[in-house]
Enzyme design. Structure first.
Site, mmCIF file in Angstrom:
data_model
loop_
_atom_site.group_PDB
_atom_site.id
_atom_site.type_symbol
_atom_site.label_atom_id
_atom_site.label_comp_id
_atom_site.label_asym_id
_atom_site.label_seq_id
_atom_site.Cartn_x
_atom_site.Cartn_y
_atom_site.Cartn_z
ATOM 1 N N HIS A 78 0.828 -1.212 0.000
ATOM 2 C CA HIS A 78 0.000 0.000 0.000
ATOM 3 C C HIS A 78 0.863 1.262 0.000
ATOM 4 O O HIS A 78 1.957 1.275 0.565
ATOM 5 C CB HIS A 78 -0.934 -0.002 1.210
ATOM 6 C CG HIS A 78 -2.097 -0.915 1.019
ATOM 7 N ND1 HIS A 78 -1.983 -2.274 1.112
ATOM 8 C CD2 HIS A 78 -3.375 -0.655 0.697
ATOM 9 C CE1 HIS A 78 -3.152 -2.820 0.867
ATOM 10 N NE2 HIS A 78 -4.016 -1.860 0.606
ATOM 11 N N PRO A 79 0.326 2.319 -0.620
ATOM 12 C CA PRO A 79 1.069 3.589 -0.661
ATOM 13 C C PRO A 79 0.926 4.372 0.635
ATOM 14 O O PRO A 79 0.010 4.125 1.417
ATOM 15 C CB PRO A 79 0.377 4.342 -1.803
ATOM 16 C CG PRO A 79 -1.045 3.854 -1.732
ATOM 17 C CD PRO A 79 -0.941 2.386 -1.354
ATOM 18 N N SER A 94 -6.213 3.755 -5.792
ATOM 19 C CA SER A 94 -5.649 4.486 -4.656
ATOM 20 C C SER A 94 -5.661 5.986 -4.909
ATOM 21 O O SER A 94 -5.983 6.772 -4.021
ATOM 22 C CB SER A 94 -4.222 4.028 -4.356
ATOM 23 O OG SER A 94 -4.227 2.764 -3.761
ATOM 24 N N GLU A 97 -9.218 7.242 -4.537
ATOM 25 C CA GLU A 97 -9.645 7.197 -3.138
ATOM 26 C C GLU A 97 -9.017 8.337 -2.347
ATOM 27 O O GLU A 97 -9.699 9.012 -1.564
ATOM 28 C CB GLU A 97 -9.280 5.840 -2.525
ATOM 29 C CG GLU A 97 -10.110 4.690 -3.099
ATOM 30 C CD GLU A 97 -9.474 3.318 -2.963
ATOM 31 O OE1 GLU A 97 -10.088 2.358 -3.450
ATOM 32 O OE2 GLU A 97 -8.361 3.202 -2.415
ATOM 33 N N GLN A 98 -7.714 8.559 -2.539
ATOM 34 C CA GLN A 98 -7.034 9.617 -1.796
ATOM 35 C C GLN A 98 -7.532 11.000 -2.225
ATOM 36 O O GLN A 98 -7.746 11.878 -1.389
ATOM 37 C CB GLN A 98 -5.516 9.495 -1.950
ATOM 38 C CG GLN A 98 -4.973 8.276 -1.204
ATOM 39 C CD GLN A 98 -3.488 8.352 -0.942
ATOM 40 O OE1 GLN A 98 -2.900 9.423 -0.865
ATOM 41 N NE2 GLN A 98 -2.870 7.195 -0.761
ATOM 42 N N ALA A 132 -9.017 3.122 5.108
ATOM 43 C CA ALA A 132 -10.014 3.126 4.040
ATOM 44 C C ALA A 132 -10.659 4.510 4.035
ATOM 45 O O ALA A 132 -11.532 4.803 4.839
ATOM 46 C CB ALA A 132 -11.046 2.029 4.263
ATOM 47 N N VAL A 133 -10.191 5.370 3.150
ATOM 48 C CA VAL A 133 -10.496 6.798 3.222
ATOM 49 C C VAL A 133 -11.886 7.186 2.729
ATOM 50 O O VAL A 133 -12.346 8.288 3.028
ATOM 51 C CB VAL A 133 -9.430 7.638 2.463
ATOM 52 C CG1 VAL A 133 -8.061 7.422 3.079
ATOM 53 C CG2 VAL A 133 -9.422 7.334 0.980
#
Length: 175
Positions: A78-79, A94, A97-98, A132-133
């Protein structure tokens, strides 16, 4: 319902796919970890796996049954959150999501704090902070980061795995 508005689960149910197609469609649900989809397929995909919830549960069972070294590799795939967003090799999922949580809009102070916490967290736990954003604002995420960096290793390892499962379920629901 038109073909373009149908979900992947409706147009190509998991239980109907050959292994290569299954891994192609679902191998990225867990960040850079197609082994989870591969192992699940090898265990047997049936019509019982044709919903996001049932497929998420089955994939989570593969992860939960894995040895700790494989779980750690999954976490390390994961980042970082925010701190090195511009430099990280993010998957499209990702990145979306971010960005959805506003992590690409951090103030200089927020960015500095995320960077500091990312470094501290990785040094302490050996993997990046995972959250989990979806549905959260960057200030909520930063507050959770501040709390979780104080956890012991076992508690945080388990929390990170739970967050990875939540991310995977959200990604499956988005399909």
């Amino acid at each position: 319902m038109s073909e373009t508005t149908k979900s992947l689960f409706e147009t190509r149910p998991p239980g109907t796919l050959a292994k290569s197609a299954f891994v192609s469609h679902y191998g990225g649900v867990y960040e850079h970890s197609p082994w989870i989809a591969e192992q699940l397929y090898d265990r047997g995909i049936t019509d019982a796996h044709n919903t996001p919830a049932t497929l998420a549960d089955a994939m989570a069972a593969v992860v939960n049954g894995a040895v700790d070294a494989d779980k750690l590799a999954l976490l390390r795939a994961h980042p970082d959150l925010a701190g090195k967003l511009a430099l990280a090799d993010l998957t499209t999922s990702s990145q979306n999501e971010q960005m959805g949580a506003g992590l690409d809009q951090c103030s200089a102070d927020e960015l500095a704090r995320f960077t500091e916490l990312n470094d501290l967290y990785k040094q302490k736990f050996g993997f990046p902070f995972i959250f989990a954003v979806k549905g959260f604002h960057r200030t909520d995420i930063l507050a959770a980061f501040e709390r979780r960096v104080k956890n012991d290793v076992e508690t945080e390892f388990n929390e990170a795995i739970n967050q990875v499962h939540r991310i995977a379920k959200l990604r499956l629901e988005a399909l």
